[in-house]
Design a protein around this motif. Structure first.
Motif, mmCIF file in Angstrom:
data_model
loop_
_atom_site.group_PDB
_atom_site.id
_atom_site.type_symbol
_atom_site.label_atom_id
_atom_site.label_comp_id
_atom_site.label_asym_id
_atom_site.label_seq_id
_atom_site.Cartn_x
_atom_site.Cartn_y
_atom_site.Cartn_z
ATOM 1 N N LEU A 94 1.015 -1.110 0.080
ATOM 2 C CA LEU A 94 0.067 0.020 -0.254
ATOM 3 C C LEU A 94 1.006 1.332 0.210
ATOM 4 C CD1 LEU A 94 -2.735 0.709 -0.250
ATOM 5 C CD2 LEU A 94 -2.818 0.373 2.724
ATOM 6 N N PHE A 95 1.804 1.644 0.667
ATOM 7 C CA PHE A 95 2.990 2.364 0.590
ATOM 8 C C PHE A 95 3.408 2.753 -0.544
ATOM 9 C CE2 PHE A 95 7.296 4.107 1.960
ATOM 10 C CZ PHE A 95 6.497 5.804 1.913
ATOM 11 N N ASN A 96 3.468 1.887 -1.606
ATOM 12 C CA ASN A 96 4.069 1.677 -2.675
ATOM 13 C C ASN A 96 3.496 2.215 -3.304
ATOM 14 O OD1 ASN A 96 7.044 1.629 -4.369
ATOM 15 N ND2 ASN A 96 5.724 -0.893 -5.358
ATOM 16 N N ILE A 97 2.642 2.067 -3.471
ATOM 17 C CA ILE A 97 0.839 2.411 -4.498
ATOM 18 C C ILE A 97 1.005 3.869 -4.158
ATOM 19 C CG2 ILE A 97 -1.415 1.766 -4.735
ATOM 20 C CD1 ILE A 97 -1.433 -0.595 -4.140
ATOM 21 N N LEU A 98 0.880 3.413 -2.658
ATOM 22 C CA LEU A 98 1.158 5.539 -1.961
ATOM 23 C C LEU A 98 1.795 6.146 -2.894
ATOM 24 C CD1 LEU A 98 -1.043 7.465 0.189
ATOM 25 C CD2 LEU A 98 1.235 6.785 1.996
ATOM 26 N N LEU A 99 3.207 6.080 -2.952
ATOM 27 C CA LEU A 99 4.308 6.797 -3.952
ATOM 28 C C LEU A 99 4.158 6.931 -5.108
ATOM 29 C CD1 LEU A 99 6.865 5.613 -1.957
ATOM 30 C CD2 LEU A 99 5.581 7.535 -1.377
ATOM 31 N N CYS A 100 2.774 5.819 -5.909
ATOM 32 C CA CYS A 100 2.926 5.762 -7.398
ATOM 33 C C CYS A 100 1.630 6.944 -7.774
ATOM 34 C CB CYS A 100 2.676 4.449 -7.841
ATOM 35 S SG CYS A 100 3.634 3.545 -7.545
ATOM 36 N N ILE A 101 0.488 6.773 -6.184
ATOM 37 C CA ILE A 101 -0.311 7.776 -6.708
ATOM 38 C C ILE A 101 0.232 9.244 -6.574
ATOM 39 C CG2 ILE A 101 -2.374 8.799 -5.092
ATOM 40 C CD1 ILE A 101 -3.562 5.374 -4.254
ATOM 41 N N ILE A 102 1.168 9.543 -5.739
ATOM 42 C CA ILE A 102 1.395 10.743 -5.063
ATOM 43 C C ILE A 102 2.307 11.689 -5.997
ATOM 44 C CG2 ILE A 102 3.040 11.842 -3.695
ATOM 45 C CD1 ILE A 102 1.836 10.147 -1.760
ATOM 46 N N MET A 103 2.608 10.181 -7.183
ATOM 47 C CA MET A 103 3.544 10.886 -8.317
ATOM 48 C C MET A 103 2.953 11.303 -9.777
ATOM 49 S SD MET A 103 7.407 10.658 -9.172
ATOM 50 C CE MET A 103 7.800 9.968 -11.536
ATOM 51 N N GLU A 104 1.836 10.554 -9.258
ATOM 52 C CA GLU A 104 1.113 10.954 -10.401
ATOM 53 C C GLU A 104 0.744 12.203 -10.235
ATOM 54 O OE1 GLU A 104 0.261 10.120 -13.758
ATOM 55 O OE2 GLU A 104 1.966 8.608 -13.573
ATOM 56 N N TYR A 105 0.420 12.632 -9.262
ATOM 57 C CA TYR A 105 -0.305 14.203 -9.052
ATOM 58 C C TYR A 105 0.563 15.422 -8.971
ATOM 59 C CZ TYR A 105 -2.829 17.444 -5.711
ATOM 60 O OH TYR A 105 -2.859 18.766 -5.550
#
Length: 194
Positions: A94-105
């Motif tokens: 989930l932390f890795n997914i969160l970082l991907c989301i933040i990267m996109e944002y």
């Protein structure tokens, strides 16, 4: 802020529910070596995962597939994660997914590097809770008398249901902010009528 908020909120909740007790400080010699080591770790990890692999797979397969692939690659880089328990594995995913989301944002790798560094700084150097970080010293002396589900047991906060909940809430809030599901549904409805 996100890198610090996640572990700080988790520890605050654990302190409130007496799942963790702070007992003082350890003396860390050569602290000036450990902080740069954490910075280099964060930079190297993010450059490989989101700077190169994420962008490569995103061009070929899209954001969702790239997120899944880089998350699986992250797990394969840290193969010992698989022996740390289900909650720990889920937290890292989930932390890795969160970082991907933040990267996109944010459209900036610098943001994900800072988040990974600050999160690891708090989790590893202050709390000693990342079990895979073995060689890093720990600043705070802690006692974890509470139930493993709440405290994470030997996995520290990464094995706690609290941190996974906090990361999940953060991911939902950012997804909501980026994609605004209500606006998305309205736009899809308008297109069908037209």
């Amino acid at each position: 802020i996100a890198g610090a908020v996640l572990p700080v909120i988790a520890v605050a909740v654990m302190l409130i529910f007496k799942g963790i007790q702070l007992e003082g400080f350890n003396k860390i010699s050569h602290l000036y070596y450990w902080v740069p080591a954490l910075i280099l770790n964060a930079v190297a990890t993010e450059l490989l995962l989101r700077g190169y692999l994420y962008q490569l797979y995103k061009r070929e397969y899209g954001v969702i597939a790239s997120t899944v692939i880089t998350t699986l690659l992250y797990l394969s880089l840290e193969f010992e994660i698989l022996s740390q328990g289900k909650i720990y594995i889920a937290t890292m995913i989930l932390f890795n997914i969160l970082l991907c989301i933040i990267m996109e944002y944010s459209e900036s790798m610098l943001v994900t590097i800072i988040i990974r560094f600050v999160y690891t700084l708090f989790s590893t150097l202050f709390l000693g809770s990342l079990p895979l970080s073995g060689g890093y010293p720990v600043l705070l002396k802690t006692e974890i008398p509470g139930k493993a589900l709440i405290t994470g047991g030997e996995n520290g906060i990464e094995g706690s249901i609290i941190i996974i909940s906090i990361i999940g809430i953060a991911a939902i809030l950012i997804i909501w902010r980026v994609y605004n599901p209500i606006k998305l549904i309205k736009n899809l409805t308008k297109k069908r009528k037209a």
